[in-house]
Design an enzyme around this catalytic site. Sequence first.
Site, PDB file in Angstrom:
ATOM      1  N   ASP A 121      -7.004  75.993  38.979  1.00 14.18           N
ATOM      2  CA  ASP A 121      -7.126  76.463  37.599  1.00 14.18           C
ATOM      3  C   ASP A 121      -5.742  76.789  37.042  1.00 14.18           C
ATOM      4  OD1 ASP A 121      -7.685  77.776  35.200  1.00 14.18           O
ATOM      5  OD2 ASP A 121      -9.461  78.754  35.996  1.00 14.18           O
ATOM      6  N   HIS A 128      -9.724  74.458  34.477  1.00 12.98           N
ATOM      7  CA  HIS A 128     -10.233  75.637  33.786  1.00 12.98           C
ATOM      8  C   HIS A 128     -11.396  75.218  32.884  1.00 12.98           C
ATOM      9  CE1 HIS A 128      -9.916  79.767  32.312  1.00 12.98           C
ATOM     10  NE2 HIS A 128     -10.105  79.291  31.098  1.00 12.98           N
TER      11      HIS A 128
END
Length: 499
Positions: free
Chosen positions: A366, A397
Amino acid sequence: MLEWLVAFCVVILVLFIWPGTKHLFGPNAFPQRLGVSQLAAGSDGARLVCAEGADGTGEETRTVSLICKPSALAKYLQKHCRTFSCYSPCGGWTWRASAFLQSAYEACWPCDSSVQFVRDNLQLSDDGLVSLDWAVPSHHRRRRTSSHSTCPVLLIIPNSFGKITRNVVKLCESALSHGYLPAVFNRRSHNSTPLTTLKLQQFGDPSDLREAVRYIRYRQPAGRLYAVSESSGSGLLLSYLGECGSSSYVTAAVCLSPVFRCQSWFESGLCWPLQWVLALYQKICLSRYRTALGDIMHTDTLFSSCSLRGVEEALFCQSGYAGSTSGPSSGCSASGAWDAYWERNEPLRDVDEVAIPVLSVCAKDDPMRGDAQSSLPLELFETNPHFFLLLTDRGGHCGFSTQSDGSAGSAAGSVVATSTVDNHGPNWSHKVMLEFFRATTDFFNAEERAKQFAARRRGLGGAAGGWAFRYRSVSTCKRVPACSHNIHAIYNWQRSYTR
Protein backbone atom coordinates in the site's frame (compact mmCIF):
# COMPACT_ATOMS: atom_id res chain seq x y z
CA MET A 1 10.81 21.98 -22.40
CA LEU A 2 12.40 18.98 -24.09
CA GLU A 3 14.13 17.96 -20.85
CA TRP A 4 10.81 17.95 -18.98
CA LEU A 5 9.23 15.83 -21.72
CA VAL A 6 12.06 13.31 -21.57
CA ALA A 7 11.84 13.14 -17.78
CA PHE A 8 8.09 12.56 -17.98
CA CYS A 9 8.56 9.72 -20.48
CA VAL A 10 11.21 8.13 -18.27
CA VAL A 11 8.90 8.23 -15.25
CA ILE A 12 6.06 6.63 -17.19
CA LEU A 13 8.41 3.97 -18.54
CA VAL A 14 9.68 3.15 -15.07
CA LEU A 15 6.13 2.87 -13.70
CA PHE A 16 5.27 0.34 -16.39
CA ILE A 17 8.50 -1.63 -16.28
CA TRP A 18 8.98 -1.79 -12.50
CA PRO A 19 6.11 -4.26 -11.82
CA GLY A 20 7.45 -6.63 -14.44
CA THR A 21 10.98 -6.52 -13.07
CA LYS A 22 9.72 -7.31 -9.56
CA HIS A 23 7.65 -10.13 -10.98
CA LEU A 24 10.60 -11.66 -12.84
CA PHE A 25 13.57 -10.85 -10.63
CA GLY A 26 12.04 -10.28 -7.21
CA PRO A 27 13.16 -12.23 -4.13
CA ASN A 28 10.07 -14.44 -4.26
CA ALA A 29 9.96 -14.89 -8.01
CA PHE A 30 11.65 -18.29 -8.12
CA PRO A 31 9.47 -19.94 -5.43
CA GLN A 32 6.36 -18.42 -6.97
CA ARG A 33 7.17 -19.79 -10.43
CA LEU A 34 7.55 -23.22 -8.84
CA GLY A 35 4.14 -22.89 -7.18
CA VAL A 36 5.51 -22.77 -3.62
CA SER A 37 3.52 -20.59 -1.22
CA GLN A 38 5.14 -18.81 1.67
CA LEU A 39 3.02 -19.29 4.76
CA ALA A 40 3.29 -16.79 7.54
CA ALA A 41 4.23 -18.18 10.93
CA GLY A 42 1.97 -17.29 13.80
CA SER A 43 2.11 -17.43 17.56
CA ASP A 44 -0.29 -19.78 19.38
CA GLY A 45 -2.31 -20.27 16.21
CA ALA A 46 -3.20 -16.59 15.99
CA ARG A 47 -2.44 -16.37 12.28
CA LEU A 48 -4.51 -18.42 9.88
CA VAL A 49 -3.02 -18.41 6.39
CA CYS A 50 -4.78 -19.48 3.22
CA ALA A 51 -3.19 -19.66 -0.23
CA GLU A 52 -4.79 -20.14 -3.62
CA GLY A 53 -3.32 -20.44 -7.06
CA ALA A 54 -3.75 -17.56 -9.44
CA ASP A 55 -5.59 -19.56 -12.04
CA GLY A 56 -6.35 -22.77 -10.19
CA THR A 57 -3.40 -24.63 -11.72
CA GLY A 58 -0.78 -23.53 -9.23
CA GLU A 59 1.38 -21.71 -11.76
CA GLU A 60 1.51 -18.62 -9.60
CA THR A 61 0.63 -18.69 -5.91
CA ARG A 62 -0.14 -15.66 -3.82
CA THR A 63 -0.61 -15.63 -0.08
CA VAL A 64 -3.59 -14.17 1.73
CA SER A 65 -3.11 -14.15 5.49
CA LEU A 66 -6.05 -14.10 7.88
CA ILE A 67 -4.57 -12.74 11.09
CA CYS A 68 -6.84 -13.00 14.11
CA LYS A 69 -7.26 -14.50 17.55
CA PRO A 70 -8.55 -18.09 17.45
CA SER A 71 -12.28 -18.17 18.17
CA ALA A 72 -15.46 -19.87 17.03
CA LEU A 73 -16.21 -17.00 14.66
CA ALA A 74 -12.69 -17.16 13.19
CA LYS A 75 -13.09 -20.86 12.42
CA TYR A 76 -16.50 -20.21 10.90
CA LEU A 77 -15.12 -17.47 8.66
CA GLN A 78 -12.21 -19.59 7.54
CA LYS A 79 -14.60 -22.39 6.62
CA HIS A 80 -17.38 -20.44 4.91
CA CYS A 81 -15.62 -17.43 3.37
CA ARG A 82 -13.97 -18.91 0.31
CA THR A 83 -13.29 -15.47 -1.15
CA PHE A 84 -10.64 -14.95 1.51
CA SER A 85 -8.35 -17.41 -0.26
CA CYS A 86 -9.38 -16.73 -3.87
CA TYR A 87 -7.34 -13.62 -4.57
CA SER A 88 -5.21 -13.64 -7.73
CA PRO A 89 -3.43 -10.28 -8.07
CA CYS A 90 -2.24 -9.03 -11.40
CA GLY A 91 1.33 -9.84 -12.28
CA GLY A 92 3.68 -9.56 -15.19
CA TRP A 93 3.86 -6.44 -17.34
CA THR A 94 0.35 -5.00 -16.93
CA TRP A 95 -0.09 -1.57 -15.39
CA ARG A 96 -2.39 -3.05 -12.75
CA ALA A 97 0.59 -4.85 -11.25
CA SER A 98 1.84 -1.46 -10.04
CA ALA A 99 0.50 -0.60 -6.61
CA PHE A 100 0.75 3.12 -7.28
CA LEU A 101 -1.03 3.04 -10.65
CA GLN A 102 -3.96 0.91 -9.53
CA SER A 103 -4.34 3.03 -6.38
CA ALA A 104 -4.39 6.22 -8.47
CA TYR A 105 -6.86 4.61 -10.87
CA GLU A 106 -9.32 3.72 -8.09
CA ALA A 107 -9.00 7.15 -6.49
CA CYS A 108 -9.02 9.51 -9.47
CA TRP A 109 -10.33 7.82 -12.61
CA PRO A 110 -14.00 8.62 -13.38
CA CYS A 111 -16.52 5.80 -13.21
CA ASP A 112 -19.40 5.25 -15.65
CA SER A 113 -22.05 3.95 -13.30
CA SER A 114 -25.77 3.37 -13.45
CA VAL A 115 -26.12 4.40 -9.79
CA GLN A 116 -27.62 7.74 -8.84
CA PHE A 117 -27.89 9.31 -5.41
CA VAL A 118 -30.79 10.81 -3.47
CA ARG A 119 -29.57 13.17 -0.75
CA ASP A 120 -30.89 13.68 2.76
CA ASN A 121 -29.54 16.75 4.54
CA LEU A 122 -29.53 16.18 8.30
CA GLN A 123 -29.60 19.13 10.67
CA LEU A 124 -27.60 18.30 13.79
CA SER A 125 -28.16 19.38 17.35
CA ASP A 126 -25.78 22.37 16.93
CA ASP A 127 -27.51 23.44 13.67
CA GLY A 128 -24.72 21.97 11.55
CA LEU A 129 -25.43 19.94 8.42
CA VAL A 130 -24.26 16.52 7.29
CA SER A 131 -25.74 14.56 4.41
CA LEU A 132 -26.59 10.99 3.50
CA ASP A 133 -26.53 10.06 -0.18
CA TRP A 134 -28.78 7.03 -0.75
CA ALA A 135 -27.72 5.05 -3.81
CA VAL A 136 -30.54 3.90 -6.10
CA PRO A 137 -30.47 2.39 -9.59
CA SER A 138 -31.00 4.91 -12.37
CA HIS A 139 -33.87 2.84 -13.81
CA HIS A 140 -35.63 2.70 -10.43
CA ARG A 141 -38.87 4.64 -10.57
CA ARG A 142 -39.43 4.89 -6.85
CA ARG A 143 -36.60 7.04 -5.58
CA ARG A 144 -37.34 6.60 -1.88
CA THR A 145 -37.33 3.32 0.02
CA SER A 146 -40.20 2.52 2.35
CA SER A 147 -39.51 2.64 6.08
CA HIS A 148 -41.09 -0.82 6.37
CA SER A 149 -38.39 -2.37 4.19
CA THR A 150 -36.39 -5.18 5.78
CA CYS A 151 -33.44 -4.77 3.42
CA PRO A 152 -30.11 -4.33 5.23
CA VAL A 153 -28.54 -0.87 5.16
CA LEU A 154 -24.87 -0.42 4.22
CA LEU A 155 -23.39 2.78 5.66
CA ILE A 156 -20.39 3.85 3.56
CA ILE A 157 -17.83 6.24 5.07
CA PRO A 158 -15.50 7.75 2.43
CA ASN A 159 -11.99 9.00 3.11
CA SER A 160 -11.46 11.88 5.51
CA PHE A 161 -10.90 14.35 2.63
CA GLY A 162 -14.45 14.01 1.29
CA LYS A 163 -13.44 12.66 -2.11
CA ILE A 164 -16.02 10.28 -3.59
CA THR A 165 -13.73 7.86 -5.36
CA ARG A 166 -14.35 5.22 -7.98
CA ASN A 167 -14.07 2.63 -5.22
CA VAL A 168 -17.03 4.16 -3.33
CA VAL A 169 -19.23 4.19 -6.44
CA LYS A 170 -18.36 0.56 -7.15
CA LEU A 171 -19.17 -0.25 -3.53
CA CYS A 172 -22.65 1.15 -4.04
CA GLU A 173 -23.11 -0.93 -7.20
CA SER A 174 -22.05 -4.14 -5.46
CA ALA A 175 -24.27 -3.44 -2.47
CA LEU A 176 -27.33 -2.72 -4.62
CA SER A 177 -26.84 -5.91 -6.61
CA HIS A 178 -26.88 -7.93 -3.37
CA GLY A 179 -29.99 -6.37 -1.85
CA TYR A 180 -28.44 -3.71 0.39
CA LEU A 181 -29.50 -0.09 0.74
CA PRO A 182 -26.23 1.88 0.43
CA ALA A 183 -25.95 5.27 2.12
CA VAL A 184 -22.81 7.44 1.78
CA PHE A 185 -22.07 9.60 4.83
CA ASN A 186 -20.76 13.09 3.98
CA ARG A 187 -19.21 15.21 6.71
CA ARG A 188 -19.68 18.94 7.12
CA SER A 189 -18.62 20.82 3.96
CA HIS A 190 -17.75 17.54 2.17
CA ASN A 191 -19.14 16.60 -1.23
CA SER A 192 -21.14 19.85 -1.67
CA THR A 193 -22.68 19.64 1.82
CA PRO A 194 -23.25 23.23 2.99
CA LEU A 195 -21.23 24.50 5.95
CA THR A 196 -23.85 26.23 8.10
CA THR A 197 -21.79 26.59 11.30
CA LEU A 198 -18.22 27.68 11.94
CA LYS A 199 -17.30 24.18 12.99
CA LEU A 200 -15.61 21.38 11.06
CA GLN A 201 -15.60 17.75 12.07
CA GLN A 202 -12.38 16.64 13.69
CA PHE A 203 -10.66 13.54 12.40
CA GLY A 204 -11.93 11.07 15.01
CA ASP A 205 -14.98 12.86 16.42
CA PRO A 206 -17.98 10.49 15.99
CA SER A 207 -20.69 12.83 17.32
CA ASP A 208 -22.02 13.70 13.85
CA LEU A 209 -21.92 10.08 12.73
CA ARG A 210 -23.82 9.06 15.85
CA GLU A 211 -26.71 11.34 14.93
CA ALA A 212 -26.67 10.05 11.35
CA VAL A 213 -26.94 6.47 12.60
CA ARG A 214 -29.92 7.42 14.75
CA TYR A 215 -31.61 8.86 11.68
CA ILE A 216 -30.93 5.67 9.72
CA ARG A 217 -32.42 3.60 12.52
CA TYR A 218 -35.48 5.87 12.54
CA ARG A 219 -35.88 5.63 8.78
CA GLN A 220 -35.16 1.89 8.42
CA PRO A 221 -36.04 0.32 11.78
CA ALA A 222 -36.55 -3.20 10.41
CA GLY A 223 -33.27 -3.61 8.51
CA ARG A 224 -29.87 -4.59 9.85
CA LEU A 225 -27.12 -1.97 9.69
CA TYR A 226 -23.65 -2.71 8.33
CA ALA A 227 -20.77 -0.27 7.88
CA VAL A 228 -17.78 -0.05 5.56
CA SER A 229 -15.06 2.61 5.44
CA GLU A 230 -12.45 3.54 2.90
CA SER A 231 -8.87 4.59 3.55
CA SER A 232 -8.56 7.33 6.21
CA GLY A 233 -12.33 7.26 6.73
CA SER A 234 -11.71 4.16 8.86
CA GLY A 235 -10.56 6.48 11.63
CA LEU A 236 -14.08 7.83 12.01
CA LEU A 237 -15.67 4.37 11.88
CA LEU A 238 -13.30 2.90 14.48
CA SER A 239 -13.80 5.91 16.74
CA TYR A 240 -17.57 5.49 16.53
CA LEU A 241 -17.46 1.75 17.26
CA GLY A 242 -15.12 2.32 20.21
CA GLU A 243 -17.14 5.10 21.82
CA CYS A 244 -20.55 3.48 21.32
CA GLY A 245 -19.53 -0.09 22.14
CA SER A 246 -22.52 -2.44 22.19
CA SER A 247 -24.88 0.49 21.44
CA SER A 248 -23.53 1.15 17.94
CA TYR A 249 -26.54 -0.55 16.20
CA VAL A 250 -24.04 -1.99 13.69
CA THR A 251 -24.00 -5.74 13.03
CA ALA A 252 -20.54 -5.95 11.40
CA ALA A 253 -18.03 -3.56 9.84
CA VAL A 254 -15.29 -3.67 7.20
CA CYS A 255 -12.33 -1.30 6.75
CA LEU A 256 -10.80 -1.20 3.26
CA SER A 257 -7.13 -0.16 3.29
CA PRO A 258 -7.48 1.57 6.68
CA VAL A 259 -5.03 3.93 8.34
CA PHE A 260 -4.54 2.92 11.98
CA ARG A 261 -1.74 4.97 13.52
CA CYS A 262 -3.05 8.28 12.26
CA GLN A 263 -0.84 10.71 14.16
CA SER A 264 2.35 9.21 12.74
CA TRP A 265 0.63 8.98 9.35
CA PHE A 266 -0.07 12.73 9.35
CA GLU A 267 3.47 13.45 10.48
CA SER A 268 5.58 11.20 8.25
CA GLY A 269 3.43 8.42 6.81
CA LEU A 270 3.26 9.81 3.27
CA CYS A 271 5.90 10.92 0.83
CA TRP A 272 6.07 14.63 0.06
CA PRO A 273 4.34 14.59 -3.38
CA LEU A 274 1.30 12.72 -2.03
CA GLN A 275 1.12 14.98 1.02
CA TRP A 276 1.22 18.05 -1.20
CA VAL A 277 -1.57 16.72 -3.45
CA LEU A 278 -3.88 15.84 -0.54
CA ALA A 279 -3.20 19.14 1.22
CA LEU A 280 -3.93 21.02 -2.01
CA TYR A 281 -7.24 19.15 -2.42
CA GLN A 282 -8.26 20.07 1.13
CA LYS A 283 -7.42 23.73 0.61
CA ILE A 284 -9.39 23.84 -2.65
CA CYS A 285 -12.46 22.43 -0.87
CA LEU A 286 -12.14 24.94 1.98
CA SER A 287 -11.38 27.97 -0.19
CA ARG A 288 -15.08 28.80 -0.64
CA TYR A 289 -15.35 29.31 3.13
CA ARG A 290 -12.17 31.34 3.49
CA THR A 291 -13.90 34.53 4.62
CA ALA A 292 -16.10 32.79 7.19
CA LEU A 293 -13.29 30.65 8.59
CA GLY A 294 -11.16 33.76 9.05
CA ASP A 295 -13.20 34.58 12.17
CA ILE A 296 -11.99 31.49 14.06
CA MET A 297 -8.56 30.66 12.62
CA HIS A 298 -5.57 32.09 10.80
CA THR A 299 -6.50 31.34 7.21
CA ASP A 300 -3.14 32.58 5.93
CA THR A 301 -1.45 29.77 7.87
CA LEU A 302 -4.03 27.29 6.61
CA PHE A 303 -3.71 28.09 2.91
CA SER A 304 0.07 28.37 3.01
CA SER A 305 0.54 24.88 4.48
CA CYS A 306 1.99 22.25 2.17
CA SER A 307 1.60 19.18 4.38
CA LEU A 308 -1.26 17.25 5.95
CA ARG A 309 -0.04 18.03 9.44
CA GLY A 310 0.12 21.73 8.68
CA VAL A 311 -3.46 21.79 7.39
CA GLU A 312 -4.78 19.72 10.33
CA GLU A 313 -2.98 21.92 12.85
CA ALA A 314 -4.23 25.11 11.23
CA LEU A 315 -7.82 23.80 11.33
CA PHE A 316 -8.03 22.37 14.84
CA CYS A 317 -4.97 23.26 16.94
CA GLN A 318 -4.94 27.06 16.72
CA SER A 319 -5.99 29.30 19.56
CA GLY A 320 -9.53 30.57 19.24
CA TYR A 321 -10.95 27.42 17.63
CA ALA A 322 -13.89 25.93 19.51
CA GLY A 323 -12.33 22.47 19.82
CA SER A 324 -8.75 23.60 20.31
CA THR A 325 -6.73 22.68 23.40
CA SER A 326 -4.04 25.31 22.87
CA GLY A 327 -3.84 28.30 25.11
CA PRO A 328 -4.32 31.91 24.08
CA SER A 329 -0.61 32.41 23.52
CA SER A 330 0.21 29.16 21.75
CA GLY A 331 0.40 28.85 17.99
CA CYS A 332 -0.37 26.12 15.53
CA SER A 333 3.11 24.64 15.91
CA ALA A 334 2.72 23.88 19.63
CA SER A 335 3.44 20.19 20.10
CA GLY A 336 1.26 20.07 23.21
CA ALA A 337 -1.86 21.05 21.32
CA TRP A 338 -1.02 18.60 18.54
CA ASP A 339 -0.58 15.69 20.98
CA ALA A 340 -3.72 16.62 22.88
CA TYR A 341 -5.67 16.70 19.63
CA TRP A 342 -4.70 13.11 18.86
CA GLU A 343 -5.46 11.96 22.37
CA ARG A 344 -9.08 12.79 21.57
CA ASN A 345 -9.05 11.68 17.93
CA GLU A 346 -6.81 8.62 17.69
CA PRO A 347 -9.06 5.90 16.19
CA LEU A 348 -7.76 3.12 18.49
CA ARG A 349 -8.18 5.04 21.74
CA ASP A 350 -11.27 3.01 22.78
CA VAL A 351 -10.61 -0.10 20.75
CA ASP A 352 -11.25 -2.41 23.73
CA GLU A 353 -14.89 -1.28 23.76
CA VAL A 354 -15.63 -2.48 20.22
CA ALA A 355 -18.33 -5.16 20.47
CA ILE A 356 -18.87 -6.26 16.84
CA PRO A 357 -16.74 -8.11 14.27
CA VAL A 358 -14.49 -5.76 12.28
CA LEU A 359 -12.60 -6.96 9.20
CA SER A 360 -9.67 -4.96 7.81
CA VAL A 361 -8.46 -5.62 4.25
CA CYS A 362 -4.90 -4.41 3.67
CA ALA A 363 -2.05 -4.91 1.21
CA LYS A 364 1.64 -4.97 2.05
CA ASP A 365 2.48 -2.73 -0.92
CA ASP A 366 0.00 0.00 0.00
CA PRO A 367 1.68 3.26 -1.08
CA MET A 368 -0.62 5.43 1.04
CA ARG A 369 -0.46 3.68 4.40
CA GLY A 370 3.29 3.12 4.48
CA ASP A 371 5.35 0.19 5.70
CA ALA A 372 3.20 -2.70 6.90
CA GLN A 373 5.41 -3.59 9.88
CA SER A 374 5.23 -0.12 11.42
CA SER A 375 1.73 0.96 10.35
CA LEU A 376 -0.30 -2.20 11.09
CA PRO A 377 -1.10 -2.98 14.76
CA LEU A 378 -0.70 -6.75 14.41
CA GLU A 379 -0.91 -7.21 18.17
CA LEU A 380 -4.47 -5.86 18.08
CA PHE A 381 -5.63 -8.58 15.69
CA GLU A 382 -3.80 -11.33 17.58
CA THR A 383 -5.30 -10.44 20.97
CA ASN A 384 -8.74 -8.93 20.30
CA PRO A 385 -11.37 -11.49 19.17
CA HIS A 386 -13.46 -8.83 17.40
CA PHE A 387 -10.78 -7.76 14.90
CA PHE A 388 -9.75 -9.67 11.78
CA LEU A 389 -7.05 -8.74 9.27
CA LEU A 390 -6.83 -9.95 5.68
CA LEU A 391 -3.29 -9.11 4.59
CA THR A 392 -2.34 -9.60 0.94
CA ASP A 393 1.07 -9.40 -0.66
CA ARG A 394 -0.15 -7.03 -3.39
CA GLY A 395 -3.16 -4.85 -4.00
CA GLY A 396 -2.20 -1.22 -3.49
CA HIS A 397 -4.51 1.22 -1.75
CA CYS A 398 -8.18 0.22 -2.25
CA GLY A 399 -7.09 -1.42 -5.51
CA PHE A 400 -6.94 -5.23 -5.22
CA SER A 401 -7.07 -5.80 -8.97
CA THR A 402 -7.35 -9.44 -10.01
CA GLN A 403 -6.18 -11.40 -13.02
CA SER A 404 -9.60 -11.14 -14.70
CA ASP A 405 -9.46 -7.36 -14.42
CA GLY A 406 -5.89 -7.11 -15.59
CA SER A 407 -6.48 -9.32 -18.63
CA ALA A 408 -8.51 -6.57 -20.24
CA GLY A 409 -5.65 -4.11 -20.24
CA SER A 410 -2.00 -4.29 -21.16
CA ALA A 411 0.96 -2.03 -20.55
CA ALA A 412 0.42 -0.30 -23.88
CA GLY A 413 -3.28 0.45 -23.90
CA SER A 414 -4.78 -0.57 -20.59
CA VAL A 415 -6.18 2.76 -19.47
CA VAL A 416 -8.20 3.09 -22.64
CA ALA A 417 -10.07 -0.16 -22.00
CA THR A 418 -11.82 0.97 -18.84
CA SER A 419 -15.26 0.05 -20.08
CA THR A 420 -14.12 -3.53 -20.65
CA VAL A 421 -12.60 -3.73 -17.19
CA ASP A 422 -15.75 -2.46 -15.52
CA ASN A 423 -17.76 -5.40 -16.85
CA HIS A 424 -15.78 -7.99 -14.88
CA GLY A 425 -17.92 -7.60 -11.75
CA PRO A 426 -17.17 -6.31 -8.30
CA ASN A 427 -13.74 -5.76 -6.85
CA TRP A 428 -12.18 -8.58 -4.83
CA SER A 429 -12.31 -6.51 -1.64
CA HIS A 430 -16.01 -5.87 -2.25
CA LYS A 431 -16.65 -9.60 -2.61
CA VAL A 432 -14.79 -10.16 0.64
CA MET A 433 -16.91 -7.53 2.36
CA LEU A 434 -20.22 -9.01 1.20
CA GLU A 435 -19.20 -12.55 2.12
CA PHE A 436 -17.98 -11.39 5.53
CA PHE A 437 -21.32 -9.73 6.23
CA ARG A 438 -23.21 -12.84 5.15
CA ALA A 439 -21.02 -15.19 7.20
CA THR A 440 -21.17 -13.12 10.40
CA THR A 441 -24.95 -12.78 10.11
CA ASP A 442 -25.35 -16.53 9.62
CA PHE A 443 -23.04 -17.18 12.58
CA PHE A 444 -25.03 -14.87 14.87
CA ASN A 445 -28.32 -16.39 13.72
CA ALA A 446 -27.02 -19.89 14.43
CA GLU A 447 -25.80 -18.84 17.87
CA GLU A 448 -29.18 -17.28 18.66
CA ARG A 449 -31.04 -20.41 17.56
CA ALA A 450 -28.74 -22.57 19.68
CA LYS A 451 -29.38 -20.39 22.75
CA GLN A 452 -33.14 -20.51 22.25
CA PHE A 453 -33.07 -24.28 21.77
CA ALA A 454 -30.97 -24.73 24.93
CA ALA A 455 -33.36 -22.49 26.88
CA ARG A 456 -36.36 -24.52 25.71
CA ARG A 457 -34.63 -27.76 26.67
CA ARG A 458 -33.84 -26.42 30.13
CA GLY A 459 -37.46 -25.33 30.58
CA LEU A 460 -38.87 -28.68 29.46
CA GLY A 461 -36.42 -30.63 31.60
CA GLY A 462 -37.27 -28.73 34.77
CA ALA A 463 -41.02 -29.24 34.31
CA ALA A 464 -41.00 -32.92 33.35
CA GLY A 465 -42.14 -34.29 36.74
CA GLY A 466 -44.85 -31.91 37.93
CA TRP A 467 -46.27 -30.04 34.97
CA ALA A 468 -49.94 -30.47 35.87
CA PHE A 469 -49.48 -29.63 39.55
CA ARG A 470 -47.66 -26.41 38.80
CA TYR A 471 -50.60 -25.10 36.78
CA ARG A 472 -53.09 -26.04 39.53
CA SER A 473 -51.02 -24.35 42.20
CA VAL A 474 -51.17 -20.95 40.52
CA SER A 475 -54.47 -20.14 42.19
CA THR A 476 -53.02 -20.83 45.65
CA CYS A 477 -50.35 -18.20 45.06
CA LYS A 478 -53.00 -15.50 44.77
CA ARG A 479 -54.30 -16.19 48.29
CA VAL A 480 -50.85 -15.92 49.87
CA PRO A 481 -49.74 -12.43 51.02
CA ALA A 482 -47.34 -10.87 48.55
CA CYS A 483 -44.22 -10.91 50.67
CA SER A 484 -40.87 -12.16 49.54
CA HIS A 485 -40.36 -14.95 52.11
CA ASN A 486 -43.76 -16.50 51.35
CA ILE A 487 -43.10 -16.52 47.62
CA HIS A 488 -39.74 -18.20 48.09
CA ALA A 489 -41.30 -20.75 50.47
CA ILE A 490 -43.97 -21.70 47.93
CA TYR A 491 -41.33 -21.98 45.21
CA ASN A 492 -39.15 -24.28 47.35
CA TRP A 493 -42.17 -26.39 48.34
CA GLN A 494 -43.18 -26.90 44.71
CA ARG A 495 -39.64 -27.96 43.83
CA SER A 496 -39.57 -30.55 46.62
CA TYR A 497 -43.00 -31.89 45.61
CA THR A 498 -41.91 -32.23 41.98
CA ARG A 499 -38.84 -34.21 42.94
